[in-house]
Motif scaffolding. Structure first.
Motif, PDB file in Angstrom:
ATOM      1  N   GLU A   1      66.376  24.788  46.492  1.00 34.10           N
ATOM      2  CA  GLU A   1      64.911  24.740  46.531  1.00 34.10           C
ATOM      3  C   GLU A   1      64.281  26.123  46.503  1.00 34.10           C
ATOM      4  OE1 GLU A   1      62.590  22.203  48.942  1.00 34.10           O
ATOM      5  OE2 GLU A   1      64.207  20.758  49.243  1.00 34.10           O
ATOM      6  N   ALA A   2      65.050  27.140  46.891  1.00 34.73           N
ATOM      7  CA  ALA A   2      64.522  28.506  46.900  1.00 34.73           C
ATOM      8  C   ALA A   2      64.043  28.929  45.516  1.00 34.73           C
ATOM      9  CB  ALA A   2      65.582  29.474  47.408  1.00 34.73           C
ATOM     10  N   GLU A   3      64.670  28.372  44.472  1.00 31.91           N
ATOM     11  CA  GLU A   3      64.303  28.728  43.100  1.00 31.91           C
ATOM     12  C   GLU A   3      62.899  28.238  42.736  1.00 31.91           C
ATOM     13  OE1 GLU A   3      67.351  27.048  40.712  1.00 31.91           O
ATOM     14  OE2 GLU A   3      68.982  28.203  41.671  1.00 31.91           O
ATOM     15  N   ARG A   4      62.388  27.277  43.499  1.00 35.96           N
ATOM     16  CA  ARG A   4      61.057  26.749  43.211  1.00 35.96           C
ATOM     17  C   ARG A   4      59.933  27.638  43.751  1.00 35.96           C
ATOM     18  NH1 ARG A   4      61.850  20.379  44.975  1.00 35.96           N
ATOM     19  NH2 ARG A   4      63.682  19.937  43.655  1.00 35.96           N
ATOM     20  N   PHE A   5      60.305  28.644  44.541  1.00 39.79           N
ATOM     21  CA  PHE A   5      59.298  29.503  45.168  1.00 39.79           C
ATOM     22  C   PHE A   5      59.558  30.960  44.770  1.00 39.79           C
ATOM     23  CE2 PHE A   5      60.085  25.807  47.825  1.00 39.79           C
ATOM     24  CZ  PHE A   5      58.806  25.292  47.972  1.00 39.79           C
ATOM     25  N   PRO A   6      59.188  31.333  43.558  1.00 41.49           N
ATOM     26  CA  PRO A   6      59.472  32.696  43.077  1.00 41.49           C
ATOM     27  C   PRO A   6      58.674  33.756  43.830  1.00 41.49           C
ATOM     28  CG  PRO A   6      58.019  31.550  41.550  1.00 41.49           C
ATOM     29  CD  PRO A   6      58.456  30.535  42.567  1.00 41.49           C
ATOM     30  N   LYS A   7      59.200  34.945  43.820  1.00 42.03           N
ATOM     31  CA  LYS A   7      58.540  36.081  44.464  1.00 42.03           C
ATOM     32  C   LYS A   7      57.222  36.387  43.760  1.00 42.03           C
ATOM     33  CE  LYS A   7      59.251  41.031  45.376  1.00 42.03           C
ATOM     34  NZ  LYS A   7      60.175  42.179  45.209  1.00 42.03           N
ATOM     35  N   ILE A   8      56.183  36.678  44.547  1.00 41.55           N
ATOM     36  CA  ILE A   8      54.907  37.059  43.927  1.00 41.55           C
ATOM     37  C   ILE A   8      54.984  38.513  43.461  1.00 41.55           C
ATOM     38  CG2 ILE A   8      53.582  35.441  45.333  1.00 41.55           C
ATOM     39  CD1 ILE A   8      52.525  37.888  46.884  1.00 41.55           C
ATOM     40  N   SER A   9      54.278  38.816  42.396  1.00 42.09           N
ATOM     41  CA  SER A   9      54.274  40.174  41.857  1.00 42.09           C
ATOM     42  C   SER A   9      53.364  41.069  42.689  1.00 42.09           C
ATOM     43  CB  SER A   9      53.798  40.148  40.407  1.00 42.09           C
ATOM     44  OG  SER A   9      53.596  41.464  39.921  1.00 42.09           O
ATOM     45  N   THR A  10      53.798  42.294  42.936  1.00 39.13           N
ATOM     46  CA  THR A  10      52.962  43.270  43.637  1.00 39.13           C
ATOM     47  C   THR A  10      52.270  44.220  42.650  1.00 39.13           C
ATOM     48  OG1 THR A  10      54.910  44.686  43.937  1.00 39.13           O
ATOM     49  CG2 THR A  10      54.307  43.225  45.768  1.00 39.13           C
ATOM     50  N   ALA A  11      52.379  43.929  41.358  1.00 43.74           N
ATOM     51  CA  ALA A  11      51.735  44.780  40.349  1.00 43.74           C
ATOM     52  C   ALA A  11      50.233  44.528  40.349  1.00 43.74           C
ATOM     53  CB  ALA A  11      52.315  44.493  38.973  1.00 43.74           C
ATOM     54  N   LEU A  12      49.494  45.574  40.046  1.00 43.88           N
ATOM     55  CA  LEU A  12      48.035  45.471  39.923  1.00 43.88           C
ATOM     56  C   LEU A  12      47.725  45.313  38.440  1.00 43.88           C
ATOM     57  CD1 LEU A  12      45.421  45.619  41.628  1.00 43.88           C
ATOM     58  CD2 LEU A  12      45.344  48.054  41.124  1.00 43.88           C
ATOM     59  N   HIS A  13      47.502  44.081  38.006  1.00 44.01           N
ATOM     60  CA  HIS A  13      47.387  43.800  36.578  1.00 44.01           C
ATOM     61  C   HIS A  13      46.025  44.158  36.008  1.00 44.01           C
ATOM     62  CE1 HIS A  13      51.287  41.849  36.505  1.00 44.01           C
ATOM     63  NE2 HIS A  13      50.936  41.097  37.545  1.00 44.01           N
ATOM     64  N   HIS A  14      44.985  44.052  36.828  1.00 46.25           N
ATOM     65  CA  HIS A  14      43.640  44.300  36.324  1.00 46.25           C
ATOM     66  C   HIS A  14      43.070  45.542  37.007  1.00 46.25           C
ATOM     67  CE1 HIS A  14      43.784  40.379  34.437  1.00 46.25           C
ATOM     68  NE2 HIS A  14      44.133  39.851  35.588  1.00 46.25           N
ATOM     69  N   THR A  15      42.863  46.577  36.244  1.00 46.76           N
ATOM     70  CA  THR A  15      42.281  47.797  36.801  1.00 46.76           C
ATOM     71  C   THR A  15      40.913  48.034  36.176  1.00 46.76           C
ATOM     72  OG1 THR A  15      43.394  49.152  35.123  1.00 46.76           O
ATOM     73  CG2 THR A  15      44.526  48.851  37.238  1.00 46.76           C
ATOM     74  N   ASN A  16      39.997  48.481  36.980  1.00 46.43           N
ATOM     75  CA  ASN A  16      38.632  48.728  36.544  1.00 46.43           C
ATOM     76  C   ASN A  16      38.250  50.131  37.002  1.00 46.43           C
ATOM     77  OD1 ASN A  16      35.901  48.799  36.046  1.00 46.43           O
ATOM     78  ND2 ASN A  16      35.429  46.844  37.041  1.00 46.43           N
ATOM     79  N   PRO A  17      37.895  51.029  36.081  1.00 47.32           N
ATOM     80  CA  PRO A  17      37.555  52.388  36.497  1.00 47.32           C
ATOM     81  C   PRO A  17      36.326  52.454  37.383  1.00 47.32           C
ATOM     82  CG  PRO A  17      36.992  52.037  34.193  1.00 47.32           C
ATOM     83  CD  PRO A  17      37.780  50.849  34.629  1.00 47.32           C
ATOM     84  N   LEU A  18      35.532  51.373  37.405  1.00 45.97           N
ATOM     85  CA  LEU A  18      34.346  51.354  38.260  1.00 45.97           C
ATOM     86  C   LEU A  18      34.148  49.959  38.819  1.00 45.97           C
ATOM     87  CD1 LEU A  18      31.957  52.778  39.464  1.00 45.97           C
ATOM     88  CD2 LEU A  18      30.666  52.325  37.375  1.00 45.97           C
ATOM     89  N   SER A  19      34.493  49.777  40.091  1.00 41.22           N
ATOM     90  CA  SER A  19      34.328  48.473  40.725  1.00 41.22           C
ATOM     91  C   SER A  19      33.519  48.551  42.015  1.00 41.22           C
ATOM     92  CB  SER A  19      35.706  47.851  41.022  1.00 41.22           C
ATOM     93  OG  SER A  19      36.488  48.734  41.811  1.00 41.22           O
ATOM     94  N   HIS A  20      33.360  49.769  42.567  1.00 42.22           N
ATOM     95  CA  HIS A  20      32.616  49.961  43.815  1.00 42.22           C
ATOM     96  C   HIS A  20      31.665  51.145  43.633  1.00 42.22           C
ATOM     97  CE1 HIS A  20      36.383  48.003  44.919  1.00 42.22           C
ATOM     98  NE2 HIS A  20      35.782  47.527  45.971  1.00 42.22           N
ATOM     99  N   ALA A  21      30.399  50.930  43.906  1.00 46.09           N
ATOM    100  CA  ALA A  21      29.409  51.998  43.780  1.00 46.09           C
ATOM    101  C   ALA A  21      28.647  52.164  45.091  1.00 46.09           C
ATOM    102  CB  ALA A  21      28.428  51.703  42.651  1.00 46.09           C
ATOM    103  N   VAL A  22      28.390  53.426  45.438  1.00 45.68           N
ATOM    104  CA  VAL A  22      27.607  53.753  46.631  1.00 45.68           C
ATOM    105  C   VAL A  22      26.428  54.614  46.173  1.00 45.68           C
ATOM    106  CG1 VAL A  22      27.628  54.789  48.927  1.00 45.68           C
ATOM    107  CG2 VAL A  22      29.736  53.778  48.000  1.00 45.68           C
ATOM    108  N   VAL A  23      25.218  54.167  46.484  1.00 47.77           N
ATOM    109  CA  VAL A  23      24.025  54.878  46.015  1.00 47.77           C
ATOM    110  C   VAL A  23      23.007  54.965  47.141  1.00 47.77           C
ATOM    111  CG1 VAL A  23      24.390  54.069  43.648  1.00 47.77           C
ATOM    112  CG2 VAL A  23      22.860  52.785  45.167  1.00 47.77           C
ATOM    113  N   HIS A  24      21.985  55.768  46.924  1.00 50.44           N
ATOM    114  CA  HIS A  24      20.834  55.849  47.827  1.00 50.44           C
ATOM    115  C   HIS A  24      19.637  55.164  47.165  1.00 50.44           C
ATOM    116  CE1 HIS A  24      22.624  58.781  50.732  1.00 50.44           C
ATOM    117  NE2 HIS A  24      23.404  59.001  49.698  1.00 50.44           N
ATOM    118  N   THR A  25      18.594  54.977  47.916  1.00 49.18           N
ATOM    119  CA  THR A  25      17.447  54.229  47.386  1.00 49.18           C
ATOM    120  C   THR A  25      16.708  54.966  46.266  1.00 49.18           C
ATOM    121  OG1 THR A  25      16.145  55.079  49.256  1.00 49.18           O
ATOM    122  CG2 THR A  25      17.011  52.838  49.450  1.00 49.18           C
TER     123      THR A  25
END
Length: 360
Positions: free
Chosen positions: A79-103
């Protein structure tokens, strides 16, 4: 009959210097475990609990892990074969996902990021006023998962004036007030209102327990990248482009840039450099059990072979203590020396210090 167990693949064991943590990514929680238990659980196959000779201790541990659904029972080894290891790779990268600004953020910036999907937009303001509402509305046409407001001075009257208006802005996730009389949190109209006694200047410098996040997206980002600097941009009140709130390096000014120049800047190797430094590559952090749930705003530096921080963290992983806990000592007092040349551990001093702290 021997009972067989597998580890839930969304429950990931991470080893620190003294102890380990199970990151429960599905439930966004974590649980401390011993080093011995870490080595048992750090497998993608069947778990061997035979290393625990005491039957009562073994049974207690298994029941604990089953109750938390960290492990589960299977009928056979196949049954162990039915539960494969999850990938630790970061498949989707975005050069800009978080922004901090002032008013006073330039309209240029809003136009430049019109094609970007922002996970988080943080807006800093000296006080809660009409300008905050105006800025939030100026971003309304963009794809933003959540807006976080940071109000440097808490005023109960202004909160009462704008609370209803904030409730009508669906993207607002939290409003954070500083210099409040007492720390507390309340949830109103699906908005978290957080009140801090410290000033915003102190808050943005320090790691605290409330800046620890456990979820799958954060874990994968922290495992592969720098969880604070990856995808982060900060526009200061003068329009200068930086990697984050505490970084002094300037990458140009938003007020004098074209759209092409802006995107060339945020995609440049120099701008992306800090975001590519994982905690596993950083002295001290690599020994910390919190390293994949930590939002650390300190600027890492490299003067020789190693990345390190001149400013010390508020958590000491070598004695497993936060600086607000009884028995805390800084790195030097614990027998740890950190510099560009590496991390040196005085094992005798550290052992004596650790035993003294935890035996009292």
């Amino acid at each position: 009959m021997t009972r067989l167990y597998l580890r839930n693949q969304l429950c990931i064991p991470v080893m620190g210097f003294n102890r380990a943590i199970i990151y429960d990514l599905g439930r966004k929680d974590y649980h401390f475990i011993s080093e011995a238990h870490y080595h048992m659980l750090n497998t993608d196959g069947l778990i061997n609990f035979d290393g625990i000779s005491d039957e009562s201790e073994r049974s207690e541990l298994i029941d604990f892990l089953l109750d938390l659904e960290i492990v589960f029972e299977v009928a056979s080894a196949h049954e162990a074969e039915r539960f494969p290891k999850i990938s630790t790779a970061l498949h989707h990268t975005n050069p800009l996902s978080h922004a901090v600004v002032h008013t006073n953020i330039s309209r240029n910036f809003i136009d430049f990021i019109s094609q970007n999907h922002l996970q988080n937009l943080s807006i800093i303001s000296a006080q809660m006023n009409d300008e905050v509402i105006r800025v939030i509305n100026s971003f309304a046409h963009l794809e933003i998962d959540g807006i976080y407001l940071y109000i440097e001075k808490f005023d109960p009257h202004s909160l009462s004036l704008y609370e209803r208006e904030l409730a009508r802005l669906p993207a607002v996730f939290s409003v954070n007030f500083f210099k409040a009389d007492k720390p507390h949190t309340k949830l109103e109209a699906n908005i978290y209102y957080n009140f801090f006694t410290e000033g915003f200047g102190d808050y943005k410098q320090l790691l605290t327990v409330d800046k620890l996040y456990v979820n799958q997206d954060f874990f994968l980002e922290a495992y592969n990248k720098h969880s604070y600097y990856n995808g982060k941009i900060y526009i200061d009140p003068s329009g200068n482009i930086k990697n984050g709130l505490n970084n002094t390096q300037i990458f140009g000014n938003i007020n004098s840039m074209s759209d092409d120049e802006f995107h060339q800047t945020i995609n440049s190797e120099l701008f992306l450099a800090l975001g590519n430094i994982s905690k596993q590559k950083t002295l001290v952090c690599q020994h910390c059990e919190f390293r994949y749930m930590c939002t650390d705003t300190r600027v890492p530096e490299k003067e020789a072979e190693h990345w390190f921080h001149h400013a010390e963290c508020v958590y000491n992983p070598y004695i497993s203590k936060w600086n607000n806990e009884e028995g805390y000592l800084n790195l030097k007092a614990s027998g740890i020396t950190v510099s560009a040349s590496g991390c040196t551990i005085n094992k005798d001093q550290l052992s004596e210090t650790f035993n003294k702290i935890w035996s009292e």
